[in-house]
Scaffold this motif. Structure first.
Motif, PDB file in Angstrom:
ATOM      1  N   LYS A 165       0.829  -1.205   0.000  1.00  0.00           N
ATOM      2  CA  LYS A 165       0.000   0.000   0.000  1.00  0.00           C
ATOM      3  C   LYS A 165       0.866   1.259   0.000  1.00  0.00           C
ATOM      4  CE  LYS A 165      -3.967  -2.139   2.290  1.00  0.00           C
ATOM      5  NZ  LYS A 165      -4.820  -2.175   3.509  1.00  0.00           N
ATOM      6  N   TYR A 166       1.919   1.216   0.797  1.00  0.00           N
ATOM      7  CA  TYR A 166       2.889   2.320   0.832  1.00  0.00           C
ATOM      8  C   TYR A 166       3.515   2.531  -0.548  1.00  0.00           C
ATOM      9  CZ  TYR A 166       7.647   4.172   1.603  1.00  0.00           C
ATOM     10  OH  TYR A 166       8.830   4.855   1.519  1.00  0.00           O
ATOM     11  N   ALA A 167       3.889   1.429  -1.193  1.00  0.00           N
ATOM     12  CA  ALA A 167       4.504   1.511  -2.526  1.00  0.00           C
ATOM     13  C   ALA A 167       3.561   2.195  -3.510  1.00  0.00           C
ATOM     14  CB  ALA A 167       4.883   0.121  -3.025  1.00  0.00           C
ATOM     15  N   GLU A 168       2.290   1.851  -3.458  1.00  0.00           N
ATOM     16  CA  GLU A 168       1.326   2.466  -4.381  1.00  0.00           C
ATOM     17  C   GLU A 168       1.210   3.970  -4.144  1.00  0.00           C
ATOM     18  OE1 GLU A 168       0.108   1.045  -7.002  1.00  0.00           O
ATOM     19  OE2 GLU A 168       1.038  -0.860  -6.444  1.00  0.00           O
ATOM     20  N   ARG A 169       1.345   4.398  -2.883  1.00  0.00           N
ATOM     21  CA  ARG A 169       1.344   5.842  -2.601  1.00  0.00           C
ATOM     22  C   ARG A 169       2.523   6.517  -3.285  1.00  0.00           C
ATOM     23  NH1 ARG A 169      -0.644   4.239   2.415  1.00  0.00           N
ATOM     24  NH2 ARG A 169       1.388   4.110   3.428  1.00  0.00           N
ATOM     25  N   LEU A 170       3.682   5.882  -3.225  1.00  0.00           N
ATOM     26  CA  LEU A 170       4.869   6.438  -3.881  1.00  0.00           C
ATOM     27  C   LEU A 170       4.687   6.474  -5.397  1.00  0.00           C
ATOM     28  CD1 LEU A 170       7.795   4.697  -1.939  1.00  0.00           C
ATOM     29  CD2 LEU A 170       6.834   6.973  -1.552  1.00  0.00           C
ATOM     30  N   PHE A 171       4.179   5.373  -5.949  1.00  0.00           N
ATOM     31  CA  PHE A 171       4.071   5.258  -7.410  1.00  0.00           C
ATOM     32  C   PHE A 171       3.045   6.227  -7.997  1.00  0.00           C
ATOM     33  CE2 PHE A 171       5.104   0.455  -6.742  1.00  0.00           C
ATOM     34  CZ  PHE A 171       6.398   0.784  -6.379  1.00  0.00           C
ATOM     35  N   SER A 172       2.123   6.707  -7.163  1.00  0.00           N
ATOM     36  CA  SER A 172       1.097   7.620  -7.665  1.00  0.00           C
ATOM     37  C   SER A 172       1.555   9.075  -7.688  1.00  0.00           C
ATOM     38  CB  SER A 172      -0.174   7.500  -6.815  1.00  0.00           C
ATOM     39  OG  SER A 172       0.063   7.969  -5.497  1.00  0.00           O
ATOM     40  N   ARG A 173       2.722   9.347  -7.136  1.00  0.00           N
ATOM     41  CA  ARG A 173       3.227  10.728  -7.153  1.00  0.00           C
ATOM     42  C   ARG A 173       3.562  11.130  -8.596  1.00  0.00           C
ATOM     43  NH1 ARG A 173       4.302  12.582  -2.038  1.00  0.00           N
ATOM     44  NH2 ARG A 173       5.491  14.350  -2.792  1.00  0.00           N
ATOM     45  N   PRO A 174       3.125  12.293  -9.037  1.00  0.00           N
ATOM     46  CA  PRO A 174       3.433  12.728 -10.413  1.00  0.00           C
ATOM     47  C   PRO A 174       4.921  12.724 -10.716  1.00  0.00           C
ATOM     48  CG  PRO A 174       1.744  14.129  -9.466  1.00  0.00           C
ATOM     49  CD  PRO A 174       2.212  13.234  -8.352  1.00  0.00           C
ATOM     50  N   SER A 175       5.745  13.109  -9.729  1.00  0.00           N
ATOM     51  CA  SER A 175       7.193  13.150  -9.947  1.00  0.00           C
ATOM     52  C   SER A 175       7.764  11.760 -10.174  1.00  0.00           C
ATOM     53  CB  SER A 175       7.895  13.813  -8.760  1.00  0.00           C
ATOM     54  OG  SER A 175       7.569  13.149  -7.553  1.00  0.00           O
ATOM     55  N   PHE A 176       7.211  10.764  -9.485  1.00  0.00           N
ATOM     56  CA  PHE A 176       7.677   9.390  -9.685  1.00  0.00           C
ATOM     57  C   PHE A 176       7.345   8.923 -11.094  1.00  0.00           C
ATOM     58  CE2 PHE A 176       7.415   4.812  -9.699  1.00  0.00           C
ATOM     59  CZ  PHE A 176       8.549   4.436  -8.998  1.00  0.00           C
ATOM     60  N   ILE A 177       6.125   9.194 -11.529  1.00  0.00           N
ATOM     61  CA  ILE A 177       5.682   8.777 -12.860  1.00  0.00           C
ATOM     62  C   ILE A 177       6.519   9.451 -13.938  1.00  0.00           C
ATOM     63  CG2 ILE A 177       3.729   8.823 -14.473  1.00  0.00           C
ATOM     64  CD1 ILE A 177       1.917   8.746 -11.882  1.00  0.00           C
ATOM     65  N   GLU A 178       6.774  10.751 -13.770  1.00  0.00           N
ATOM     66  CA  GLU A 178       7.579  11.491 -14.760  1.00  0.00           C
ATOM     67  C   GLU A 178       9.002  10.965 -14.845  1.00  0.00           C
ATOM     68  OE1 GLU A 178       6.711  16.007 -15.324  1.00  0.00           O
ATOM     69  OE2 GLU A 178       6.540  15.588 -13.185  1.00  0.00           O
ATOM     70  N   ALA A 179       9.537  10.519 -13.708  1.00  0.00           N
ATOM     71  CA  ALA A 179      10.934  10.089 -13.657  1.00  0.00           C
ATOM     72  C   ALA A 179      11.170   8.710 -14.257  1.00  0.00           C
ATOM     73  CB  ALA A 179      11.423  10.107 -12.205  1.00  0.00           C
ATOM     74  N   LEU A 180      10.109   7.946 -14.497  1.00  0.00           N
ATOM     75  CA  LEU A 180      10.273   6.597 -15.055  1.00  0.00           C
ATOM     76  C   LEU A 180      10.747   6.654 -16.503  1.00  0.00           C
ATOM     77  CD1 LEU A 180       7.025   4.847 -13.768  1.00  0.00           C
ATOM     78  CD2 LEU A 180       9.365   4.279 -13.081  1.00  0.00           C
ATOM     79  N   THR A 181      11.704   5.819 -16.833  1.00  0.00           N
ATOM     80  CA  THR A 181      12.116   5.658 -18.237  1.00  0.00           C
ATOM     81  C   THR A 181      11.232   4.606 -18.893  1.00  0.00           C
ATOM     82  OG1 THR A 181      13.689   3.884 -17.740  1.00  0.00           O
ATOM     83  CG2 THR A 181      14.517   6.157 -17.578  1.00  0.00           C
ATOM     84  N   PRO A 182      11.180   4.568 -20.217  1.00  0.00           N
ATOM     85  CA  PRO A 182      10.417   3.502 -20.890  1.00  0.00           C
ATOM     86  C   PRO A 182      10.835   2.102 -20.436  1.00  0.00           C
ATOM     87  CG  PRO A 182      10.984   5.202 -22.474  1.00  0.00           C
ATOM     88  CD  PRO A 182      11.716   5.541 -21.180  1.00  0.00           C
ATOM     89  N   SER A 183      12.132   1.909 -20.211  1.00  0.00           N
ATOM     90  CA  SER A 183      12.622   0.593 -19.773  1.00  0.00           C
ATOM     91  C   SER A 183      12.136   0.246 -18.371  1.00  0.00           C
ATOM     92  CB  SER A 183      14.155   0.565 -19.796  1.00  0.00           C
ATOM     93  OG  SER A 183      14.633   0.773 -21.103  1.00  0.00           O
ATOM     94  N   GLU A 184      11.967   1.256 -17.525  1.00  0.00           N
ATOM     95  CA  GLU A 184      11.471   0.999 -16.168  1.00  0.00           C
ATOM     96  C   GLU A 184       9.955   0.771 -16.161  1.00  0.00           C
ATOM     97  OE1 GLU A 184      14.815   3.465 -13.615  1.00  0.00           O
ATOM     98  OE2 GLU A 184      13.053   4.527 -14.395  1.00  0.00           O
ATOM     99  N   LYS A 185       9.239   1.430 -17.037  1.00  0.00           N
ATOM    100  CA  LYS A 185       7.779   1.284 -17.070  1.00  0.00           C
ATOM    101  C   LYS A 185       7.360  -0.161 -17.292  1.00  0.00           C
ATOM    102  CE  LYS A 185       6.705   5.988 -18.523  1.00  0.00           C
ATOM    103  NZ  LYS A 185       6.264   6.858 -19.630  1.00  0.00           N
ATOM    104  N   VAL A 186       8.127  -0.903 -18.083  1.00  0.00           N
ATOM    105  CA  VAL A 186       7.753  -2.283 -18.397  1.00  0.00           C
ATOM    106  C   VAL A 186       8.177  -3.283 -17.318  1.00  0.00           C
ATOM    107  CG1 VAL A 186       7.807  -1.831 -20.871  1.00  0.00           C
ATOM    108  CG2 VAL A 186       9.857  -2.720 -19.759  1.00  0.00           C
ATOM    109  N   MET A 187       8.803  -2.793 -16.237  1.00  0.00           N
ATOM    110  CA  MET A 187       9.218  -3.689 -15.161  1.00  0.00           C
ATOM    111  C   MET A 187       8.051  -4.136 -14.293  1.00  0.00           C
ATOM    112  SD  MET A 187      12.773  -1.975 -13.853  1.00  0.00           S
ATOM    113  CE  MET A 187      14.250  -2.016 -14.877  1.00  0.00           C
ATOM    114  N   ARG A 188       6.917  -3.402 -14.390  1.00  0.00           N
ATOM    115  CA  ARG A 188       5.730  -3.769 -13.620  1.00  0.00           C
ATOM    116  C   ARG A 188       4.553  -3.902 -14.579  1.00  0.00           C
ATOM    117  NH1 ARG A 188       4.898  -2.797  -8.124  1.00  0.00           N
ATOM    118  NH2 ARG A 188       2.801  -2.083  -8.558  1.00  0.00           N
ATOM    119  N   ARG A 189       3.696  -4.858 -14.310  1.00  0.00           N
ATOM    120  CA  ARG A 189       2.514  -5.059 -15.168  1.00  0.00           C
ATOM    121  C   ARG A 189       1.436  -4.066 -14.802  1.00  0.00           C
ATOM    122  NH1 ARG A 189       2.579 -11.525 -14.153  1.00  0.00           N
ATOM    123  NH2 ARG A 189       4.428 -12.005 -15.376  1.00  0.00           N
TER     124      ARG A 189
END
Length: 203
Positions: A179-203
């Motif tokens: 649940k904590y992880a999902e809070r982090l992943f929902s931050r706009p800055s986290f989403i912006e910082a992801l590279t295309p290669s990192e985006k495919v690491m999670r389904r």
């Protein structure tokens, strides 16, 4: 302008990208091929690794050092506590993460090791166990230091993003970590910082 030399799949580089986007400042990210490092990387960092931060005559490496510099240089929003005792405790938190979690991440990132080797399996188990121990803390708080997002959250986020990629399955008792992880992943800055290669690491 700050220039970050960043590996597109490097968890330590992701930490620095996360902070840069969190600060909302002007910067340049230069993607580095981890399989074919440019020669100038070894000139800037004697250990031949990314991330590396350049700003005028300053060259920094090691993600936690880079991030603390960025935080001091651009203090809003502040990610390190202002009060000396809490600041020291936060640095200890970060140090323990490196020893107890990210020393094993380095093993899992080692391309010379087989994914099925005893060493990689031991690293997975160690990470799983350490995160499970941390879970009760996250059942009480939104973030690691309480209710405010801070530098320890930045530090651990790339690992939590890669759990599936690394083949780590947390037990039910670690549900607060998910649940904590999902809070982090929902931050706009986290989403912006992801590279295309990192985006495919999670389904």
């Amino acid at each position: 302008m700050m220039i970050l030399h960043s590996g597109t799949t490097c968890p330590f580089s992701q930490r620095c990208r996360f902070v840069l986007y969190e600060k909302g400042m002007d910067f340049e990210i230069r993607d580095i091929d981890l399989f074919n490092m440019p020669e100038d990387i070894s000139v800037m960092n004697p250990y031949g690794k990314v991330p590396i931060l350049e700003e005028r005559d300053l060259i920094l490496y090691e993600s936690n050092i880079i991030n603390e510099y960025i935080d001091e240089r651009f203090p809003h929003p502040q990610l390190m506590p202002a009060e000396p005792i809490m600041r020291a405790r936060t640095r200890l938190f970060l140090h323990n993460f490196e020893r107890e979690l990210f020393s094993h991440v380095i093993v899992l990132e080692d391309r010379q090791l087989s994914p099925d080797s005893e060493e990689t399996e031991a690293a997975r188990n160690r990470i799983r166990d350490q995160l499970t121990v941390l879970a009760p803390v996250m059942s009480k708080n939104d973030y690691l230091l309480g209710e405010e997002f801070s530098m320890p959250d930045v530090a651990i986020a790339p690992l939590l993003w890669r759990l599936e990629h690394y083949g780590i399955e947390l037990p039910r008792s670690a549900a607060p970590i998910q649940k904590y992880a999902e809070r982090l992943f929902s931050r706009p800055s986290f989403i912006e910082a992801l590279t295309p290669s990192e985006k495919v690491m999670r389904r």
